[in-house]
Design an enzyme around this catalytic site. Sequence first.
Site, PDB file in Angstrom:
ATOM      1  N   GLY A  12      33.150  -5.173  33.449  1.00 50.03           N
ATOM      2  CA  GLY A  12      32.479  -4.138  32.674  1.00 50.03           C
ATOM      3  C   GLY A  12      30.991  -4.331  32.461  1.00 50.03           C
ATOM      4  N   THR A  13      30.300  -4.940  33.446  1.00 48.72           N
ATOM      5  CA  THR A  13      28.845  -5.079  33.260  1.00 48.72           C
ATOM      6  C   THR A  13      28.151  -3.714  33.327  1.00 48.72           C
ATOM      7  OG1 THR A  13      28.370  -5.525  35.604  1.00 48.72           O
ATOM      8  CG2 THR A  13      28.809  -7.435  34.201  1.00 48.72           C
ATOM      9  N   ASN A  14      28.666  -2.822  34.153  1.00 48.85           N
ATOM     10  CA  ASN A  14      28.075  -1.471  34.188  1.00 48.85           C
ATOM     11  C   ASN A  14      28.319  -0.748  32.861  1.00 48.85           C
ATOM     12  OD1 ASN A  14      26.788  -0.625  36.862  1.00 48.85           O
ATOM     13  ND2 ASN A  14      28.630  -1.701  37.539  1.00 48.85           N
ATOM     14  N   ASN A 108      30.969   8.213  39.804  1.00 52.27           N
ATOM     15  CA  ASN A 108      31.373   6.867  40.202  1.00 52.27           C
ATOM     16  C   ASN A 108      30.148   6.102  40.659  1.00 52.27           C
ATOM     17  OD1 ASN A 108      33.124   4.713  41.077  1.00 52.27           O
ATOM     18  ND2 ASN A 108      32.899   5.441  43.178  1.00 52.27           N
ATOM     19  N   HIS A 110      29.102   3.154  43.211  1.00 51.98           N
ATOM     20  CA  HIS A 110      29.648   2.436  44.372  1.00 51.98           C
ATOM     21  C   HIS A 110      28.588   1.460  44.886  1.00 51.98           C
ATOM     22  CE1 HIS A 110      32.225   1.717  47.794  1.00 51.98           C
ATOM     23  NE2 HIS A 110      31.131   1.732  48.530  1.00 51.98           N
ATOM     24  N   ASP A 151      35.156   8.424  47.840  1.00 49.71           N
ATOM     25  CA  ASP A 151      33.711   8.152  47.966  1.00 49.71           C
ATOM     26  C   ASP A 151      32.979   9.266  48.717  1.00 49.71           C
ATOM     27  OD1 ASP A 151      33.905   5.707  46.584  1.00 49.71           O
ATOM     28  OD2 ASP A 151      34.290   4.590  48.416  1.00 49.71           O
ATOM     29  N   GLU A 181      22.685  -0.949  40.523  1.00 50.95           N
ATOM     30  CA  GLU A 181      23.759  -0.306  39.738  1.00 50.95           C
ATOM     31  C   GLU A 181      23.439  -0.152  38.256  1.00 50.95           C
ATOM     32  OE1 GLU A 181      27.847  -1.520  40.445  1.00 50.95           O
ATOM     33  OE2 GLU A 181      27.191  -2.676  42.155  1.00 50.95           O
TER      34      GLU A 181
END
Length: 208
Positions: A12-14, A108, A110, A151, A181
Amino acid sequence: MLNIAVLVSGGGTNLQHLIDFERAGELANGKIKLVLASNPNAFALERARSHHIATEVLRRTEYEDLASYDHALVTVLQNHQIDLVVLAGFMTIFGQEVCDAYPNRIVNVHPSLIPSFCGKGFYGLHVHEAALQRGVKVTGATVHFVNNVCDGGPIILQKAVSVHEDDTPETLQKRVMEEAEWHLLPQAVSLICDEKVQVVDGITHIQE
Ligand code: GAR
């Protein structure tokens, strides 16, 4: 104001960068209302709890088929009055009912420059392994809308990141997160909440 759900499966760093962005007052027109994990051990759930954000866990294995899982997912999202769904390292595939409930309202992140190294089987470290194996000198990250092609939805933002001679999948993953990101995802979410992203014939147009 859009109510946001962040869907996670791992560290969960994003998610953390999105929370920090919101807490810094930079997400004027969005609010993270829910963090939904595909497994109960995802560290991302801890991050959500420590910021007093509601959490839910929905495991694919507890549902007989994709349709019943999809229905459960849509029901949870609707119960929390979610307007925008953010996939931040969510590794469970969902189907048509979710896509139909949130057209151009699911994003999303990616870890490659789509259309390179994406689609079925390309997730997490595998993406970086494939990039190193191919010997690309530049990779990066993409934030895109989600539709029923894996994607394959309209691209919102992309950022290139250099590959270094001595990279391992792990060092490359770290650089792509740090340089791309963690900045792109909050930026894209903010643009959507500000109603600055339009999709015309499968292509996004971003208002300056
Ligand atoms: C991120 O690198 C994200 O781009 C990737 O999983 C990682 C999750 O990290 N997602 C995919 O590969 C989706 N196809 P995080 O849990 O620390 O945010």
